[in-house]
Write a protein that holds these residues in place. Structure first.
Motif, PDB file in Angstrom:
ATOM      1  N   GLY A 277      42.624  43.258  41.251  1.00 11.98           N
ATOM      2  CA  GLY A 277      42.410  42.803  42.623  1.00 11.98           C
ATOM      3  C   GLY A 277      42.798  43.857  43.636  1.00 11.98           C
TER       4      GLY A 277
ATOM      5  N   ARG B 281      44.334  38.936  24.259  1.00 12.98           N
ATOM      6  CA  ARG B 281      45.394  39.113  25.259  1.00 12.98           C
ATOM      7  C   ARG B 281      46.562  39.893  24.673  1.00 12.98           C
ATOM      8  NH1 ARG B 281      49.920  37.252  25.319  1.00 12.98           N
ATOM      9  NH2 ARG B 281      49.474  35.617  23.788  1.00 12.98           N
TER      10      ARG B 281
ATOM     11  N   GLY C  90      37.921  42.717  34.539  1.00 14.22           N
ATOM     12  CA  GLY C  90      39.236  42.581  35.158  1.00 14.22           C
ATOM     13  C   GLY C  90      40.373  42.943  34.229  1.00 14.22           C
ATOM     14  N   GLU C  91      40.101  43.746  33.198  1.00 11.97           N
ATOM     15  CA  GLU C  91      41.110  44.121  32.206  1.00 11.97           C
ATOM     16  C   GLU C  91      41.617  45.531  32.486  1.00 11.97           C
ATOM     17  OE1 GLU C  91      39.032  43.677  28.540  1.00 11.97           O
ATOM     18  OE2 GLU C  91      39.198  41.499  28.518  1.00 11.97           O
TER      19      GLU C  91
ATOM     20  N   ARG D 280      47.473  42.537  35.021  1.00  8.88           N
ATOM     21  CA  ARG D 280      46.133  43.120  34.945  1.00  8.88           C
ATOM     22  C   ARG D 280      45.244  42.562  36.054  1.00  8.88           C
ATOM     23  NH1 ARG D 280      47.373  42.723  29.440  1.00  8.88           N
ATOM     24  NH2 ARG D 280      46.386  40.687  29.183  1.00  8.88           N
ATOM     25  N   SER D 281      45.344  41.260  36.296  1.00 13.91           N
ATOM     26  CA  SER D 281      44.554  40.650  37.364  1.00 13.91           C
ATOM     27  C   SER D 281      44.956  41.193  38.729  1.00 13.91           C
ATOM     28  CB  SER D 281      44.738  39.130  37.323  1.00 13.91           C
ATOM     29  OG  SER D 281      44.022  38.507  38.359  1.00 13.91           O
TER      30      SER D 281
ATOM     31  N   PRO E 272      48.413  39.250  31.538  1.00 15.28           N
ATOM     32  CA  PRO E 272      47.237  38.935  32.357  1.00 15.28           C
ATOM     33  C   PRO E 272      47.518  38.904  33.859  1.00 15.28           C
ATOM     34  CG  PRO E 272      47.304  37.525  30.424  1.00 15.28           C
ATOM     35  CD  PRO E 272      48.595  38.285  30.432  1.00 15.28           C
TER      36      PRO E 272
ATOM     37  N   HIS F 180      46.561  41.116  48.070  1.00 17.83           N
ATOM     38  CA  HIS F 180      47.247  41.093  46.779  1.00 17.83           C
ATOM     39  C   HIS F 180      48.659  41.634  46.862  1.00 17.83           C
ATOM     40  CE1 HIS F 180      43.793  39.895  44.289  1.00 17.83           C
ATOM     41  NE2 HIS F 180      43.114  40.522  45.218  1.00 17.83           N
TER      42      HIS F 180
END
Length: 818
Positions: free
Chosen positions: A42, A228, A73-74, A37-38, A34, A7
């Protein structure tokens, strides 16, 4: 763990590498929302998987699982890491050692951690007892270790949830309702909790859980975007404050808005409110559907038995042309043709509100997609249906929200868009502008029997603050908009003019009654000139009460209601042709004369406290103690300098709030003294908190204040220093103006300032220093704002010259700014 982090591209697989990569992601990386956050999830996944692998190796029978927000995943910058170390129970000692080698690095980095170590059976048992645990496990996501173990838990938890849904969903609904009662409505709060308030992230998560039960599903239109948006705001809040907080405090809103690239804090709040409204509406619809399904499941076996196993037909009861009731909702009749019947949306809404039933979201969506645009001007039926909808009381709110959720309100009233979700930065107001307008219509619906034209009252209630979406004085802008809207919806020219007048002057009665001398003929004549007719006055009186009741508890009381009613009575007399004569000075009451004589004989102040009570307007007297209207404080004191600041200071020291005040000089009867003059002060006061002080204590302190042995200024300065200050927030500066032509007998000085202990004492001291006499004063405290009017004269009792009045206003404003 070895190798490159997929990542971030960094070579360091350990904790130091993770910390550096995390810092870069949050401070230097251009990603936001998003994608960030993703990426953060990761990055954290890889780090935790590395910790697990280094400690456990290719272990079987143990896995690391993310749950809750991390499982989804938030990950916001300061979010907790919700983790479960899942094991099969074969080697508890090794699992405990593994847990230490994962938890401690997390703690070392200062990250918040919510963790547990359980077998699948223990996890299911805990979930069965604790609804919050079960909700977190619904979002379980595998991070490292034995995938079979994680997959088995996920399958079991989802199966349990679906099997137990008829029992657990009512529990979840009650949990949501209790939280809403504690935290309030996100879409109306000035300092909202993005997570816990109704319409926040918790409710969005609850809707996911309902969908996972397969029992019902939430309306999906706009729901993902709303979630979101709230997450984006929370990310910016974490970065702006450096704290794990969900409360969007006033002092941080500008910084959060800048972080998101928004114009200002109002734009930020409006976006938050819009998102919360979408989630709250989806929750209402979803819980209604859950209830319907559960009721149907409960009665279906009995019905089938009664009907020999056949499926019962759904009953449809007609409500209006093209509108029926079905399963506790209002839906369209099968033969309804929205494409040929432009009035159908309003007819369906009015029928739903009149029946006290929700308008089906499917019906509202179908109407939005297919209904024809109403012609301009509207046909009479459309206007009548709008009035019926507005006059239906409390059910109007839910039906209006259903129309608004599908964009029907903006289509019917294009000007509504400017006030939709608009915040009101005023502690007195508890609603956004648009909800306040609907709330005013709800309140006005209870007053329609008091007026000859209830249709004009209800439409005026809907439009009275419509100008708040435009720059300048909202009453002036609203007058123009109201006239245009009235013509568009089919009112004739005369009715449109009345509506415009009501909107232009909707604050006239309350402001005049609480800030002006009602005994002054100029005051009454000015209101009569603005209103024009008896019927308009009647409507304005009802609108004033509805507006105040819809604002919040601080905006209306028996005291304010009585003042407005008195003003309306006087204005009505003028409009009927009975112009008021110049008033003679009112003769003192027996109580006032007694106090004045006693003050003369003792040479000092004499006080009397008398409670005033009466039922609230429009209500029967309650059983037991009546509603306190305040306490009348009568003070008689020989004429001398400094009386007003001394009295105001003593009352402030004793934490008494002044509602009204009148001061006048009283000549003693000839048989008492030929030239004795006593100052008589008649004030209405209320205790800030606790009980009222005794009159003897007030008199003692007033004597000391008048002879200079009580340091009121010092006492109030100590109080002021001890008052909590809102961090990062500065009150607007005070404003002092002269009201021209407000009185023929005195000069009216109006003060608007932040309310504070001793404010009246400071004003009184400044007026005393300026050498003017205070004939009377009218005090209003609205939330944290004081709006006071002082009728002042020269030493000979004449109004101040224009130049002197302007100079006094400037001096007084500079004094309050200091």
């Amino acid at each position: 763990m070895t190798g490159t982090d997929t990542h971030t591209g960094t070579e360091d697989p350990g904790t130091g590498g993770y910390a550096a990569a995390r810092l870069r992601l949050l401070t230097e990386d251009a990603r936001s929302g998003p994608p960030r956050r993703s990426a953060l999830a990761g990055l954290t996944d890889d780090w935790l998987a590395g910790l697990f692998g280094a400690a456990a190796g290719p272990a079987r029978g143990v896995s690391l699982v993310a749950v809750g927000g991390y499982g989804r995943g938030e990950l916001s910058p300061r979010s907790d890491l919700d983790l479960v170390l899942l094991h099969d129970g074969s080697d508890p000692g090794a699992v405990a050692a593994l847990a230490d080698r994962i938890w401690y690095p997390v703690w070392d980095l200062g990250l918040s951690l919510d963790h547990s170590v359980r077998t699948p059976a223990e996890a299911r048992a805990t979930a069965a007892e604790d609804l919050k645990v079960q909700l977190g496990l619904l979002d379980a996501r595998h991070l490292a270790g034995d995938t079979t173990l994680t997959a088995g838990l996920r399958t079991a938890v989802l199966t349990d949830w679906r099997n137990q849904a008829p029992r657990r969903l009512p529990e979840l609904r009650e949990l949501c309702a209790e939280r809403a009662a504690r935290q309030g409505e996100l879409r109306y709060l000035l300092e909202p909790d993005l997570k816990e308030a109704r319409g926040g992230l918790r409710d969005a998560t609850a809707l996911r859980a309902v969908a996972a039960s397969w029992l019902a599903d939430a309306p999906r239109e706009g729901l993902a975007d709303a979630r979101r948006r709230l997450l984006d705001v929370r990310d910016a809040l974490h970065l702006a404050t450096g704290r794990a907080t969900d409360r969007l405090a006033l002092q941080e809103q500008d910084q959060v808005a800048a972080e998101l690239g928004l114009l200002d804090a109002d734009t930020l709040l409006r976006q938050v409110y819009e998102a919360a409204r979408v989630i709250a509406y989806a929750a209402d619809v979803t819980w209604r559907e859950v209830g319907r399904v559960l009721r149907a499941r409960a009665v279906r076996p009995r019905l089938r038995a009664m009907l020999g196993g056949g499926r019962p037909a759904t009953e449809r009861s007609p409500l209006a042309e093209g509108v029926v009731e079905q399963d506790g909702e209002v839906v369209l009749a099968r033969a309804a043709r929205p494409d040929r019947d432009p009035v159908l949306p309003l007819r369906a809404a009015a029928a739903a509100a009149q029946a006290g039933l929700p308008l089906s979201p499917h019906a509202a969506r179908h109407l939005a997609a297919t209904a024809r645009q109403l012609p301009t001007p509207w046909p009479a039926e459309a206007r009548e249906q709008l009035v019926t909808l507005l006059g239906s009381g409390r059910p109007t709110v839910e039906v209006w929200e259903a129309l608004e959720a599908e964009g029907l309100i903006a289509r019917l009233l294009p000007d509504w868009e400017r006030v939709r979700c608009r915040p009101q930065r005023n502690a007195v107001h508890i609603w956004t502008v648009d909800r306040h307008l609907i709330e005013t219509a709800v309140r006005a619906s209870a007053l329609t029997r008091r007026v000859g034209r209830p249709d004009l009252l209800l439409v005026a209630a809907l439009l009275h603050d419509i100008g708040k979406g435009w720059p300048g004085d909202h009453s002036v802008a609203g007058e123009i908009i109201a006239k245009d809207v009235a013509a568009r919806i089919g009112f004739d020219h005369a009715d449109a003019a009345v509506l415009a007048t009501l909107v232009r002057h909707h604050l006239l009665l309350i402001e005049t009654a609480t800030r002006r001398d009602l005994d002054d003929p100029a005051t009454v004549r000015s209101v009569a000139d603005a209103v024009g007719t008896q019927s308009t006055l009647e409507l304005l009186h009802a609108l004033t009460e509805a507006d105040a009741l819809a604002t919040g508890p601080a905006a209306w009381s028996s005291w304010r209601g009585n003042l407005v009613t008195d003003l309306v009575r006087r204005v009505s007399g003028v409009l009927a042709g009975a112009a008021p004569d110049e008033p003679e000075p009112a003769a003192p009451t027996a109580e006032q004369e007694r106090l004045a004589i006693e003050a003369f004989r003792t040479g000092g102040p004499v006080l009397a406290l008398r409670a005033q009570t009466e039922p609230a307007p429009g209500a029967d007297p309650p059983p037991g103690e009546p509603e306190p209207l305040g306490v009348e404080l009568l003070i008689a004191v020989p004429d001398q300098p400094g009386v007003l600041p001394a009295v105001a200071g003593v009352l402030a020291v004793h934490r008494l709030t002044v509602r009204t005040a009148e001061l006048r000089a009283l000549r003693l009867p000839d048989d008492v003294d030929d030239d004795g003059t006593i100052l008589l002060l008649d004030w209405r006061v209320a205790a800030e908190y606790g009980s009222l002080p005794q009159a003897a204590r007030l008199r003692t302190d007033l004597v000391r204040a008048l002879d200079g042995t009580l340091d009121i200024t010092g006492r109030l300065a100590e109080r002021d220093a001890a008052y909590p200050r809102r961090r990062g927030w500065t009150a607007p500066p005070p404003r002092v103006t002269v009201a021209p032509a407000a009185s023929r007998h005195a000069t009216v000085i109006e003060v608007r300032a932040q309310d504070a202990p001793g404010l009246l004492h400071r004003i009184g001291s400044a007026l005393e220093k300026a050498g003017v006499r205070v004939r009377s004063m009218h005090v209003s405290t609205l939330g944290a704002n004081a709006v006071d009017a002082f009728y002042v004269t020269t030493g000979t009792g004449a109004p101040l010259p224009e130049e002197d009045a302007g100079s006094l206003a400037r001096v007084l404003e500079e004094t309050l700014r200091a």
